[in-house]
Design a protein around this motif. Structure first.
Motif, PDB file in Angstrom:
ATOM      1  N   ASP A  93       1.089  -1.299   0.231  1.00  0.00           N
ATOM      2  CA  ASP A  93       0.086   0.460   0.435  1.00  0.00           C
ATOM      3  C   ASP A  93       0.525   1.119  -0.134  1.00  0.00           C
ATOM      4  OD1 ASP A  93      -1.610   2.514   0.973  1.00  0.00           O
ATOM      5  OD2 ASP A  93      -2.712   0.883   1.705  1.00  0.00           O
ATOM      6  N   LYS A  94       0.584   2.283  -1.148  1.00  0.00           N
ATOM      7  CA  LYS A  94       1.907   3.372  -0.809  1.00  0.00           C
ATOM      8  C   LYS A  94       1.898   4.287  -0.130  1.00  0.00           C
ATOM      9  CE  LYS A  94       2.767   1.479  -4.775  1.00  0.00           C
ATOM     10  NZ  LYS A  94       2.614  -0.367  -3.832  1.00  0.00           N
ATOM     11  N   THR A  95       0.040   4.299   1.082  1.00  0.00           N
ATOM     12  CA  THR A  95       0.381   5.166   2.133  1.00  0.00           C
ATOM     13  C   THR A  95       0.870   4.556   3.387  1.00  0.00           C
ATOM     14  OG1 THR A  95      -1.892   4.774   2.268  1.00  0.00           O
ATOM     15  CG2 THR A  95      -1.197   6.321   0.708  1.00  0.00           C
ATOM     16  N   ILE A  96       1.299   3.789   3.168  1.00  0.00           N
ATOM     17  CA  ILE A  96       1.981   2.552   4.363  1.00  0.00           C
ATOM     18  C   ILE A  96       3.320   2.233   4.826  1.00  0.00           C
ATOM     19  CG2 ILE A  96       1.130   0.682   6.430  1.00  0.00           C
ATOM     20  CD1 ILE A  96      -1.721   0.614   4.967  1.00  0.00           C
ATOM     21  N   THR A  97       3.557   2.353   5.768  1.00  0.00           N
ATOM     22  CA  THR A  97       5.423   2.941   5.595  1.00  0.00           C
ATOM     23  C   THR A  97       5.802   1.236   5.919  1.00  0.00           C
ATOM     24  OG1 THR A  97       5.431   4.677   7.113  1.00  0.00           O
ATOM     25  CG2 THR A  97       7.575   3.419   7.443  1.00  0.00           C
ATOM     26  N   ILE A  98       6.592   0.684   5.076  1.00  0.00           N
ATOM     27  CA  ILE A  98       7.483  -0.636   5.474  1.00  0.00           C
ATOM     28  C   ILE A  98       8.638  -0.860   5.812  1.00  0.00           C
ATOM     29  CG2 ILE A  98       8.335  -2.691   4.038  1.00  0.00           C
ATOM     30  CD1 ILE A  98       7.578  -1.158   0.992  1.00  0.00           C
ATOM     31  N   SER A  99       8.171  -1.474   7.029  1.00  0.00           N
ATOM     32  CA  SER A  99       9.443  -1.441   8.285  1.00  0.00           C
ATOM     33  C   SER A  99       8.934  -2.887   8.294  1.00  0.00           C
ATOM     34  CB  SER A  99       8.225  -1.489   9.264  1.00  0.00           C
ATOM     35  OG  SER A  99       7.052  -2.463   9.909  1.00  0.00           O
ATOM     36  N   THR A 100      10.694  -3.544   9.554  1.00  0.00           N
ATOM     37  CA  THR A 100      10.777  -4.655   9.660  1.00  0.00           C
ATOM     38  C   THR A 100       9.443  -5.620   9.678  1.00  0.00           C
ATOM     39  OG1 THR A 100      11.599  -3.936  11.849  1.00  0.00           O
ATOM     40  CG2 THR A 100      12.781  -3.714  10.182  1.00  0.00           C
ATOM     41  N   ASP A 101       9.086  -4.592  10.741  1.00  0.00           N
ATOM     42  CA  ASP A 101       7.406  -6.190  11.129  1.00  0.00           C
ATOM     43  C   ASP A 101       6.682  -6.403   9.748  1.00  0.00           C
ATOM     44  OD1 ASP A 101       8.067  -5.545  13.482  1.00  0.00           O
ATOM     45  OD2 ASP A 101       7.144  -4.233  13.965  1.00  0.00           O
ATOM     46  N   THR A 102       6.410  -4.969   8.477  1.00  0.00           N
ATOM     47  CA  THR A 102       6.355  -6.312   7.407  1.00  0.00           C
ATOM     48  C   THR A 102       6.761  -6.873   6.438  1.00  0.00           C
ATOM     49  OG1 THR A 102       5.598  -3.118   7.263  1.00  0.00           O
ATOM     50  CG2 THR A 102       5.128  -4.290   5.432  1.00  0.00           C
ATOM     51  N   VAL A 103       7.766  -6.551   6.874  1.00  0.00           N
ATOM     52  CA  VAL A 103       8.912  -7.734   6.489  1.00  0.00           C
ATOM     53  C   VAL A 103       8.624  -8.939   7.131  1.00  0.00           C
ATOM     54  CG1 VAL A 103      11.552  -8.831   4.907  1.00  0.00           C
ATOM     55  CG2 VAL A 103      10.607  -6.067   5.351  1.00  0.00           C
ATOM     56  N   ILE A 104       8.871  -9.179   7.955  1.00  0.00           N
ATOM     57  CA  ILE A 104       8.598 -10.134   9.017  1.00  0.00           C
ATOM     58  C   ILE A 104       7.386 -10.853   8.171  1.00  0.00           C
ATOM     59  CG2 ILE A 104       8.197 -11.155  11.332  1.00  0.00           C
ATOM     60  CD1 ILE A 104      10.461  -9.178  11.763  1.00  0.00           C
ATOM     61  N   ALA A 105       6.321 -10.352   8.491  1.00  0.00           N
ATOM     62  CA  ALA A 105       4.864 -10.430   8.325  1.00  0.00           C
ATOM     63  C   ALA A 105       4.900 -10.985   7.228  1.00  0.00           C
ATOM     64  CB  ALA A 105       3.553 -10.247   8.372  1.00  0.00           C
ATOM     65  N   VAL A 106       4.979 -10.403   6.288  1.00  0.00           N
ATOM     66  CA  VAL A 106       5.161 -10.740   4.904  1.00  0.00           C
ATOM     67  C   VAL A 106       5.533 -12.072   3.928  1.00  0.00           C
ATOM     68  CG1 VAL A 106       5.129  -9.382   2.205  1.00  0.00           C
ATOM     69  CG2 VAL A 106       4.300  -8.708   3.562  1.00  0.00           C
ATOM     70  N   THR A 107       7.100 -12.132   4.698  1.00  0.00           N
ATOM     71  CA  THR A 107       7.767 -13.275   4.280  1.00  0.00           C
ATOM     72  C   THR A 107       7.426 -14.442   4.644  1.00  0.00           C
ATOM     73  OG1 THR A 107       9.627 -12.816   6.112  1.00  0.00           O
ATOM     74  CG2 THR A 107       9.572 -11.320   3.307  1.00  0.00           C
ATOM     75  N   THR A 108       7.221 -14.096   6.105  1.00  0.00           N
ATOM     76  CA  THR A 108       6.626 -15.820   6.770  1.00  0.00           C
ATOM     77  C   THR A 108       4.786 -15.938   6.158  1.00  0.00           C
ATOM     78  OG1 THR A 108       7.589 -14.785   8.925  1.00  0.00           O
ATOM     79  CG2 THR A 108       5.365 -15.729   9.270  1.00  0.00           C
TER      80      THR A 108
END
Length: 91
Positions: A46-61
């Motif tokens: 989503d272009k309006t939501i910051t990508i964080s380390t939590d994002t990476v962990i959640a998506v890749t999991t």
């Protein structure tokens, strides 16, 4: 090569890349795997939501190949830069 604007297609390509391969290689894409993963995640987000380390962990999991350690922060930082650039390009 054309930009893939579909979040679902970008997630599918990211899933393949994380699992050890990508159809993009056959199309002549030879970017570093971390940069390519960041491009795919940034384009899928989503272009309006910051990508964080939590994002990476959640998506890749969720995609079945969790990214861990220092690679998490590296991927988050690069994907966030790409997300911001895409947002700026969309006006």
């Amino acid at each position: 090569m054309a930009f893939i604007d579909s979040p679902l297609q970008n997630l599918a390509l990211l899933k393949d890349l994380l699992a050890g391969g990508t159809a993009l290689t056959g199309a002549g894409v030879d970017n570093d795997e971390t940069l390519l993963a960041a491009m795919l995640l940034g384009a899928a987000s989503d272009k309006t939501i910051t990508i964080s380390t939590d994002t990476v962990i959640a998506v890749t999991t969720i995609l079945g190949t969790p990214v861990t350690g220092d690679a998490t922060a590296d991927l988050a930082d690069q994907a966030e830069d790409i997300r911001v650039a895409i947002l700026a390009g969309h006006g």
